[in-house]
Design a protein around this motif. Structure first.
Motif, PDB file in Angstrom:
ATOM      1  N   ARG A 185     -62.690 -22.796  27.556  1.00  0.00           N
ATOM      2  CA  ARG A 185     -61.921 -21.662  27.045  1.00  0.00           C
ATOM      3  C   ARG A 185     -61.937 -21.751  25.526  1.00  0.00           C
ATOM      4  NH1 ARG A 185     -59.427 -16.620  27.466  1.00  0.00           N
ATOM      5  NH2 ARG A 185     -57.885 -16.508  25.793  1.00  0.00           N
ATOM      6  N   VAL A 186     -62.357 -20.655  24.850  1.00  0.00           N
ATOM      7  CA  VAL A 186     -62.550 -20.700  23.404  1.00  0.00           C
ATOM      8  C   VAL A 186     -61.925 -19.481  22.744  1.00  0.00           C
ATOM      9  CG1 VAL A 186     -64.681 -22.054  23.541  1.00  0.00           C
ATOM     10  CG2 VAL A 186     -64.796 -19.544  23.548  1.00  0.00           C
ATOM     11  N   VAL A 187     -61.537 -19.667  21.487  1.00  0.00           N
ATOM     12  CA  VAL A 187     -61.122 -18.587  20.609  1.00  0.00           C
ATOM     13  C   VAL A 187     -61.990 -18.689  19.366  1.00  0.00           C
ATOM     14  CG1 VAL A 187     -59.257 -17.555  19.280  1.00  0.00           C
ATOM     15  CG2 VAL A 187     -58.749 -18.645  21.492  1.00  0.00           C
ATOM     16  N   LEU A 188     -62.792 -17.666  19.086  1.00  0.00           N
ATOM     17  CA  LEU A 188     -63.684 -17.733  17.934  1.00  0.00           C
ATOM     18  C   LEU A 188     -62.892 -17.698  16.643  1.00  0.00           C
ATOM     19  CD1 LEU A 188     -65.710 -17.127  20.200  1.00  0.00           C
ATOM     20  CD2 LEU A 188     -66.984 -15.726  18.565  1.00  0.00           C
ATOM     21  N   THR A 189     -63.444 -18.344  15.628  1.00  0.00           N
ATOM     22  CA  THR A 189     -62.792 -18.389  14.315  1.00  0.00           C
ATOM     23  C   THR A 189     -63.656 -17.664  13.295  1.00  0.00           C
ATOM     24  OG1 THR A 189     -63.844 -20.520  13.798  1.00  0.00           O
ATOM     25  CG2 THR A 189     -61.666 -20.581  14.827  1.00  0.00           C
ATOM     26  N   GLY A 190     -63.007 -17.068  12.321  1.00  0.00           N
ATOM     27  CA  GLY A 190     -63.721 -16.396  11.256  1.00  0.00           C
ATOM     28  C   GLY A 190     -64.426 -15.126  11.677  1.00  0.00           C
ATOM     29  N   THR A 191     -64.060 -14.573  12.837  1.00  0.00           N
ATOM     30  CA  THR A 191     -64.666 -13.351  13.365  1.00  0.00           C
ATOM     31  C   THR A 191     -63.557 -12.361  13.705  1.00  0.00           C
ATOM     32  OG1 THR A 191     -64.526 -13.991  15.694  1.00  0.00           O
ATOM     33  CG2 THR A 191     -66.459 -14.753  14.467  1.00  0.00           C
ATOM     34  N   PRO A 192     -63.922 -11.109  14.004  1.00  0.00           N
ATOM     35  CA  PRO A 192     -62.942 -10.243  14.655  1.00  0.00           C
ATOM     36  C   PRO A 192     -62.467 -10.875  15.969  1.00  0.00           C
ATOM     37  CG  PRO A 192     -64.810  -8.966  13.871  1.00  0.00           C
ATOM     38  CD  PRO A 192     -65.175 -10.410  13.701  1.00  0.00           C
ATOM     39  N   SER A 193     -61.381 -10.375  16.508  1.00  0.00           N
ATOM     40  CA  SER A 193     -60.770 -10.961  17.701  1.00  0.00           C
ATOM     41  C   SER A 193     -61.771 -11.122  18.831  1.00  0.00           C
ATOM     42  CB  SER A 193     -59.611 -10.077  18.171  1.00  0.00           C
ATOM     43  OG  SER A 193     -59.096 -10.536  19.404  1.00  0.00           O
ATOM     44  N   LEU A 194     -61.932 -12.364  19.319  1.00  0.00           N
ATOM     45  CA  LEU A 194     -62.812 -12.626  20.451  1.00  0.00           C
ATOM     46  C   LEU A 194     -62.398 -13.942  21.087  1.00  0.00           C
ATOM     47  CD1 LEU A 194     -65.205 -11.205  21.818  1.00  0.00           C
ATOM     48  CD2 LEU A 194     -66.718 -12.757  20.603  1.00  0.00           C
ATOM     49  N   ALA A 195     -61.995 -13.883  22.345  1.00  0.00           N
ATOM     50  CA  ALA A 195     -61.548 -15.075  23.056  1.00  0.00           C
ATOM     51  C   ALA A 195     -61.928 -14.944  24.522  1.00  0.00           C
ATOM     52  CB  ALA A 195     -60.039 -15.248  22.912  1.00  0.00           C
ATOM     53  N   GLY A 196     -62.296 -16.062  25.124  1.00  0.00           N
ATOM     54  CA  GLY A 196     -62.661 -16.044  26.533  1.00  0.00           C
ATOM     55  C   GLY A 196     -63.245 -17.370  26.965  1.00  0.00           C
ATOM     56  N   THR A 197     -64.074 -17.334  27.999  1.00  0.00           N
ATOM     57  CA  THR A 197     -64.671 -18.531  28.591  1.00  0.00           C
ATOM     58  C   THR A 197     -66.179 -18.524  28.389  1.00  0.00           C
ATOM     59  OG1 THR A 197     -62.952 -18.557  30.299  1.00  0.00           O
ATOM     60  CG2 THR A 197     -64.919 -19.865  30.715  1.00  0.00           C
ATOM     61  N   VAL A 198     -66.715 -19.664  27.970  1.00  0.00           N
ATOM     62  CA  VAL A 198     -68.166 -19.783  27.802  1.00  0.00           C
ATOM     63  C   VAL A 198     -68.824 -19.789  29.179  1.00  0.00           C
ATOM     64  CG1 VAL A 198     -70.049 -21.201  26.915  1.00  0.00           C
ATOM     65  CG2 VAL A 198     -67.882 -21.083  25.645  1.00  0.00           C
ATOM     66  N   GLU A 199     -69.713 -18.826  29.424  1.00  0.00           N
ATOM     67  CA  GLU A 199     -70.399 -18.716  30.709  1.00  0.00           C
ATOM     68  C   GLU A 199     -71.860 -19.131  30.638  1.00  0.00           C
ATOM     69  OE1 GLU A 199     -69.197 -17.896  33.650  1.00  0.00           O
ATOM     70  OE2 GLU A 199     -67.138 -17.399  33.037  1.00  0.00           O
ATOM     71  N   VAL A 200     -72.509 -18.911  29.500  1.00  0.00           N
ATOM     72  CA  VAL A 200     -73.931 -19.234  29.338  1.00  0.00           C
ATOM     73  C   VAL A 200     -74.142 -19.807  27.949  1.00  0.00           C
ATOM     74  CG1 VAL A 200     -76.287 -18.335  29.284  1.00  0.00           C
ATOM     75  CG2 VAL A 200     -74.626 -17.342  30.872  1.00  0.00           C
ATOM     76  N   LEU A 201     -74.865 -20.929  27.867  1.00  0.00           N
ATOM     77  CA  LEU A 201     -75.383 -21.457  26.612  1.00  0.00           C
ATOM     78  C   LEU A 201     -76.878 -21.625  26.793  1.00  0.00           C
ATOM     79  CD1 LEU A 201     -72.840 -24.196  25.444  1.00  0.00           C
ATOM     80  CD2 LEU A 201     -73.629 -22.258  24.072  1.00  0.00           C
ATOM     81  N   SER A 202     -77.659 -20.862  26.033  1.00  0.00           N
ATOM     82  CA  SER A 202     -79.099 -20.876  26.217  1.00  0.00           C
ATOM     83  C   SER A 202     -79.797 -21.020  24.871  1.00  0.00           C
ATOM     84  CB  SER A 202     -79.542 -19.570  26.904  1.00  0.00           C
ATOM     85  OG  SER A 202     -80.945 -19.530  27.060  1.00  0.00           O
ATOM     86  N   PRO A 203     -79.958 -22.263  24.392  1.00  0.00           N
ATOM     87  CA  PRO A 203     -80.650 -22.482  23.110  1.00  0.00           C
ATOM     88  C   PRO A 203     -82.158 -22.553  23.304  1.00  0.00           C
ATOM     89  CG  PRO A 203     -79.737 -24.544  23.920  1.00  0.00           C
ATOM     90  CD  PRO A 203     -79.390 -23.504  24.936  1.00  0.00           C
ATOM     91  N   GLY A 204     -82.813 -21.407  23.402  1.00  0.00           N
ATOM     92  CA  GLY A 204     -84.247 -21.377  23.632  1.00  0.00           C
ATOM     93  C   GLY A 204     -85.041 -21.530  22.350  1.00  0.00           C
TER      94      GLY A 204
END
Length: 266
Positions: A185-204
């Protein structure tokens, strides 16, 4: 994922829903537009197919790029459309297959073919495998949480220095997701409001994405990505109507905030 023919993109994902619900999501313009990009589909063989990767549903309506070649609801949908890379062009064939499975799920298989020879096409194939793999996971999230609902979209991007992977690592640090893992569960910093759960991490190698199932600024899905040889950074946020949330108003409020934020990344 199925075994790969080196000249195709062949991917599959298991999603919740009936074949009819899945068909609405992968073979109609409003359905595809709810989890991918604004899209037009004339729902018959020979009909127009329009796909706009960075604009609006209106742009997709005005400039159909391809043709529907199969429309066998709810099991098989196929299109042909022009595609180019590195100054070379081809006609790209895309086929979607839906097969029902147990416990209210379906397997969706997507096959792209028609690529030309050479290193430019090799890179394009690899980039599409990475990007469409993430897209299919976004389809899964849409069907699991928002099936049949239509979103309002916030989209913004810019260009930055460095290859996609280095730019992605910098992006994660910038928004406070350095070290984040799927399920956090994350709350982004330094951005407009955005909070939720990380579902995919894809560093291609060619495209990198972090996909969040968000509840702020409204219920939906957010994808922050870096991509391309001349590295782009993009934000694609879909917000759905819910009690207390008017998706269109949220998108209207958030669009200029995200546009300003991406411009500041240059």
């Amino acid at each position: 994922m199925t075994d790969q023919d080196p000249r195709t993109v062949d991917l599959e994902v298991t999603v919740p829903g009936t074949p009819e619900q899945v068909w609405d999501a992968i073979a109609t313009g409003p359905g595809i537009s709810s989890w991918l990009h604004p899209t037009r589909v004339d729902e018959h063989v020979g009909g127009a197919f329009g796909f706009d990767m960075g604009g609006s549903a209106e742009a997709a309506e005005q400039e159909p790029q391809g043709t529907v070649t199969a429309y066998d609801a709810p099991h098989r949908f196929a299109t042909e459309a022009p595609w180019s890379t590195g100054g070379q062009s081809t006609t790209l064939a895309t086929e979607w297959l839906v097969a029902a499975r147990d416990e209210g799920t379906c397997v969706v298989r997507m096959v792209m073919s028609g690529f030309g020879p050479g290193d430019d096409w090799d890179d394009e194939i690899d980039a599409l495998r990475e990007g469409m793999g993430v897209a299919l996971e976004t389809l899964r999230l849409y069907l699991a949480h928002f099936a049949g609902r239509r979103p309002a979209v916030v989209e913004s991007g810019t260009r930055v220095a460095g290859p996609p992977r280095a730019a992605f690592d910098a992006l994660l640090r910038t928004v406070g997701l350095d070290g984040a893992m799927v399920g956090d569960r994350v709350v982004l910093t330094g951005t407009p409001s955005l909070a939720g759960t990380v579902e995919v991490l894809s560093p291609g190698e060619h495209r990198c994405d972090v996909v969040l199932l968000v509840d702020s600024p409204g219920p939906g899905v957010a994808d922050l990505a870096t991509y391309g040889a001349d590295t782009g950074v993009g934000v694609h946020l879909t917000v759905f109507d819910a009690p207390g949330t008017d998706a269109a108003r949220v998108a209207e409020r958030e669009q200029p905030l995200w546009t300003a934020w991406t411009e500041a990344l240059r």
